[in-house]
Design a protein around this motif. Sequence first.
Motif, PDB file in Angstrom:
ATOM      1  N   TYR A 122      39.792 -38.418 -40.548  1.00 47.80           N
ATOM      2  CA  TYR A 122      38.856 -37.447 -41.150  1.00 47.80           C
ATOM      3  C   TYR A 122      37.508 -38.055 -41.497  1.00 47.80           C
ATOM      4  O   TYR A 122      36.489 -37.381 -41.420  1.00 47.80           O
ATOM      5  N   LEU A 152      37.017 -30.553 -35.263  1.00 53.28           N
ATOM      6  CA  LEU A 152      37.954 -31.099 -36.244  1.00 53.28           C
ATOM      7  C   LEU A 152      39.340 -31.066 -35.638  1.00 53.28           C
ATOM      8  O   LEU A 152      39.751 -30.045 -35.082  1.00 53.28           O
ATOM      9  N   THR A 191      45.450 -29.908 -44.194  1.00 54.71           N
ATOM     10  CA  THR A 191      45.711 -29.913 -42.755  1.00 54.71           C
ATOM     11  C   THR A 191      45.274 -31.219 -42.079  1.00 54.71           C
ATOM     12  O   THR A 191      45.628 -31.480 -40.932  1.00 54.71           O
ATOM     13  N   HIS A 192      44.478 -32.033 -42.794  1.00 53.42           N
ATOM     14  CA  HIS A 192      44.030 -33.299 -42.201  1.00 53.42           C
ATOM     15  C   HIS A 192      45.102 -34.378 -42.221  1.00 53.42           C
ATOM     16  O   HIS A 192      44.906 -35.449 -41.653  1.00 53.42           O
ATOM     17  N   GLN A 236      45.523 -23.050 -46.896  1.00 60.86           N
ATOM     18  CA  GLN A 236      45.637 -23.476 -45.489  1.00 60.86           C
ATOM     19  C   GLN A 236      45.373 -22.286 -44.580  1.00 60.86           C
ATOM     20  O   GLN A 236      45.591 -21.143 -44.957  1.00 60.86           O
ATOM     21  N   ASN A 275      41.142 -25.450 -46.514  1.00 58.76           N
ATOM     22  CA  ASN A 275      41.960 -25.940 -45.406  1.00 58.76           C
ATOM     23  C   ASN A 275      41.834 -27.454 -45.244  1.00 58.76           C
ATOM     24  O   ASN A 275      41.512 -27.957 -44.172  1.00 58.76           O
ATOM     25  N   SER A 276      42.056 -28.174 -46.328  1.00 54.44           N
ATOM     26  CA  SER A 276      41.881 -29.625 -46.314  1.00 54.44           C
ATOM     27  C   SER A 276      43.178 -30.385 -46.048  1.00 54.44           C
ATOM     28  O   SER A 276      43.181 -31.389 -45.334  1.00 54.44           O
ATOM     29  N   MET A 283      43.172 -31.059 -36.521  1.00 52.81           N
ATOM     30  CA  MET A 283      43.969 -30.769 -37.711  1.00 52.81           C
ATOM     31  C   MET A 283      45.436 -30.572 -37.339  1.00 52.81           C
ATOM     32  O   MET A 283      45.759 -30.251 -36.199  1.00 52.81           O
ATOM     33  N   TYR A 284      46.272 -30.739 -38.337  1.00 49.06           N
ATOM     34  CA  TYR A 284      47.693 -30.514 -38.103  1.00 49.06           C
ATOM     35  C   TYR A 284      48.022 -29.061 -38.440  1.00 49.06           C
ATOM     36  O   TYR A 284      47.728 -28.598 -39.546  1.00 49.06           O
TER      37      TYR A 284
END
Length: 285
Positions: free
Chosen positions: A43, A238, A159-160, A188, A156-157, A240-241
């Motif tokens: 990130y 980005l 998710t990193h 999310q 939506n943080s 993301m998961y």
Amino acid sequence: AKSVDDLARNDAADAGDGGAEAVNLQEQVFGENPLEVRDTDHYTHEYVGGFVDKWDDLIDWKKRYESEGTFFVDQLRARGVKNVLDAATGTGFHSVRLLEEGFETVSADGSAQMLAKAFSNGLAYGGHILRVVNADWRWLNRDVHGEYDAIICLGNSFTHLFSERDRRKTLAEFYAMLKHDGVLIIDQRNYDSILDSGFSSKHTYYYAGDDVQAEPDHVDEGLARFKYTFPDKSEFYLNMYPLRKNYMRRLMREVGFQRIDTYGDFQETYADDEPDFFIHVAEKN
Ligand code: SAM
């Protein structure tokens, strides 16, 4: 907390486990095979220079203020919250909002460039001096001190985080920093609907900036890579998961949170595939 100059000069030297690896301050770096970048540490290479500066266009503060209304403030007030740790400060939207509403707020983030922007935004929007701390969630207790009535991790943080181990560690760090009756609020994207039926954002909530396109570039069970295109045609990505909602709820329960309410686009009742975002409100007691 560091001075803003320090933060701007030395991005994320404190992120990770204290490694001093220099990172590129201007360009995003995904290497030759971007779809293989599935790494929690990445990130700090994504929130850089141009993207950080444009993030505030992407996240239009005024529209965001209107669409969120008093949801978070109401959740916090209903629980008698006084002090809040904003664990994913980003450019400072929620930290500033909470300070305006009279909450004592500490603003943490693993990206020093984001914090530098948040600090200047605090000054610009109401002359607030943000108490910023450069800290990665996985080592939060080491770098941030005190106990909090509430921790927020929004936009939506979460998710990193790319491994379950990092997710559990982060939730455990959050849990430990909350008072006995504290509350954690994490939001999310609705990845279930993206994974199961494709992407169809109404763009009403967070990604409300005019003329900024946010769309998935690649999605599989282990990666949601989003592309952000700005009016000047610049593009940022980005990786993301794609967190599934019930998986996320289970993790929070397993870490020890007793009650978890999940809202869909700030509403209590919703059809599962409708909301763009889920907001989990997790109580420790
Ligand atoms: N909350 C802000 C908002 O809603 O506008 C920022 C959201 S931004 C999508 C995600 C933020 O999480 C970034 O500022 C990033 O630096 C931070 N972040 C991601 N992974 C992190 C980690 N492991 N530790 C600390 N911060 C992290």
